[in-house]
Design a protein around this motif. Sequence first.
Motif, PDB file in Angstrom:
ATOM      1  N   GLN A   1      79.372  38.847  21.599  1.00 44.37           N
ATOM      2  CA  GLN A   1      78.294  38.036  22.177  1.00 44.37           C
ATOM      3  C   GLN A   1      78.883  36.975  23.093  1.00 44.37           C
ATOM      4  N   LYS A   2      78.344  36.873  24.304  1.00 50.79           N
ATOM      5  CA  LYS A   2      78.803  35.868  25.240  1.00 50.79           C
ATOM      6  C   LYS A   2      78.351  34.496  24.763  1.00 50.79           C
ATOM      7  N   GLU A   3      79.134  33.463  25.123  1.00 54.95           N
ATOM      8  CA  GLU A   3      78.795  32.113  24.689  1.00 54.95           C
ATOM      9  C   GLU A   3      77.539  31.596  25.363  1.00 54.95           C
ATOM     10  N   VAL A   4      77.370  31.912  26.624  1.00 55.80           N
ATOM     11  CA  VAL A   4      76.179  31.515  27.374  1.00 55.80           C
ATOM     12  C   VAL A   4      75.661  32.762  28.090  1.00 55.80           C
ATOM     13  N   GLU A   5      74.436  33.113  27.814  1.00 56.96           N
ATOM     14  CA  GLU A   5      73.890  34.355  28.365  1.00 56.96           C
ATOM     15  C   GLU A   5      72.712  34.087  29.283  1.00 56.96           C
ATOM     16  N   GLN A   6      72.712  34.795  30.392  1.00 61.13           N
ATOM     17  CA  GLN A   6      71.598  34.744  31.344  1.00 61.13           C
ATOM     18  C   GLN A   6      71.309  36.149  31.816  1.00 61.13           C
ATOM     19  N   ASN A   7      70.075  36.385  32.164  1.00 58.03           N
ATOM     20  CA  ASN A   7      69.708  37.641  32.797  1.00 58.03           C
ATOM     21  C   ASN A   7      70.231  37.617  34.225  1.00 58.03           C
ATOM     22  N   SER A   8      70.963  38.658  34.608  1.00 55.54           N
ATOM     23  CA  SER A   8      71.608  38.619  35.921  1.00 55.54           C
ATOM     24  C   SER A   8      70.636  38.769  37.085  1.00 55.54           C
ATOM     25  N   GLY A   9      69.437  39.332  36.802  1.00 51.92           N
ATOM     26  CA  GLY A   9      68.459  39.517  37.865  1.00 51.92           C
ATOM     27  C   GLY A   9      68.773  40.742  38.713  1.00 51.92           C
ATOM     28  N   ASN A  22      65.925  31.823  32.267  1.00 53.45           N
ATOM     29  CA  ASN A  22      66.234  31.572  30.869  1.00 53.45           C
ATOM     30  C   ASN A  22      67.730  31.623  30.602  1.00 53.45           C
ATOM     31  N   CYS A  23      68.136  30.915  29.553  1.00 52.74           N
ATOM     32  CA  CYS A  23      69.546  30.852  29.180  1.00 52.74           C
ATOM     33  C   CYS A  23      69.628  30.634  27.674  1.00 52.74           C
ATOM     34  N   THR A  24      70.457  31.400  27.004  1.00 51.64           N
ATOM     35  CA  THR A  24      70.697  31.172  25.581  1.00 51.64           C
ATOM     36  C   THR A  24      72.180  30.892  25.374  1.00 51.64           C
ATOM     37  N   TYR A  25      72.476  30.116  24.348  1.00 48.45           N
ATOM     38  CA  TYR A  25      73.862  29.744  24.086  1.00 48.45           C
ATOM     39  C   TYR A  25      74.167  29.905  22.606  1.00 48.45           C
ATOM     40  N   SER A  26      75.423  30.086  22.291  1.00 50.23           N
ATOM     41  CA  SER A  26      75.791  30.409  20.911  1.00 50.23           C
ATOM     42  C   SER A  26      76.335  29.214  20.132  1.00 50.23           C
ATOM     43  N   LEU A 101      82.933  22.759  30.509  1.00 47.18           N
ATOM     44  CA  LEU A 101      81.630  23.396  30.403  1.00 47.18           C
ATOM     45  C   LEU A 101      81.809  24.903  30.341  1.00 47.18           C
ATOM     46  N   THR A 102      80.929  25.555  29.626  1.00 52.21           N
ATOM     47  CA  THR A 102      80.909  27.016  29.590  1.00 52.21           C
ATOM     48  C   THR A 102      79.743  27.491  30.419  1.00 52.21           C
ATOM     49  N   PHE A 103      80.016  28.389  31.346  1.00 52.35           N
ATOM     50  CA  PHE A 103      78.997  28.862  32.282  1.00 52.35           C
ATOM     51  C   PHE A 103      78.488  30.243  31.902  1.00 52.35           C
TER      52      PHE A 103
END
Lengths: 113, 117
Positions: A1-9, A22-26, A101-103
């Motif tokens: 699982q990535k630390e910060v996830e976004q839909n790439s579009g 949207n963005c989710t983080y772990s 920061l984690t991107f």
Amino acid sequence: QKEVEQNSGPLSVPEGAIASLNCTYSDRVSQSFFWYRQYSGKSPELIMSIYSNGDKEDGRFTAQLNKASQYVSLLIRDSQPSDSATYLCAVGRIKAAGNKLTFGGGTRVLVKP
Amino acid sequence: GAVVSQHPSRVICKSGTSVKIECRSLDFQATTMFWYRQFPKQSLMLMATSNEGSKATYEQGVEKDKFLINHASLTLSTLTVTSAHPEDSSFYICSARPRGRTTGELFFGEGSRLTVL
């Protein structure tokens, strides 16, 4: 699982509409949250920061944070073609000078006239 | 405020040569600067954290002997790509956080596009 996830579009939005990103983080102890805009071939530019649960509005941008759900979002109202860019979500643990920061991978937004 | 400047913005070099990129904070002091690399259509990859007056901290998989970082003052960090090869061609971006600021945001330089022939 990535630390910060976004839909790439890409997220395709008609001009004048609302773009929702949207963005989710772990990392549950994350304390600072940022949205950066990056135009093609350019470096990232800070557009929003948020630290507390709830909404924060700045012009046409609204950031929303829900720490319980580990979720942060960005709304762009009245989208303009100039908003077409990649939007990067960034998360930090401590409000300290040396802390990195984690991107996320970024969401590409296309606003169509 | 919080302006970060990078130089050069574009550089083309021959394989085997070394290239130095400068990152300056123009209106603030920065004890820490961060160096990122970005390949086309990919996200930012943190390469290393540059610490004023001490050794840089490199991310896993980044060769410290190939990517030399020097942070000699509170306003200047340099990244030297040694013995560059075509696979090092990328967009290198530095960022910094104003000294004493605890709000956490980073400010980015304009980036340096390296092309190795």
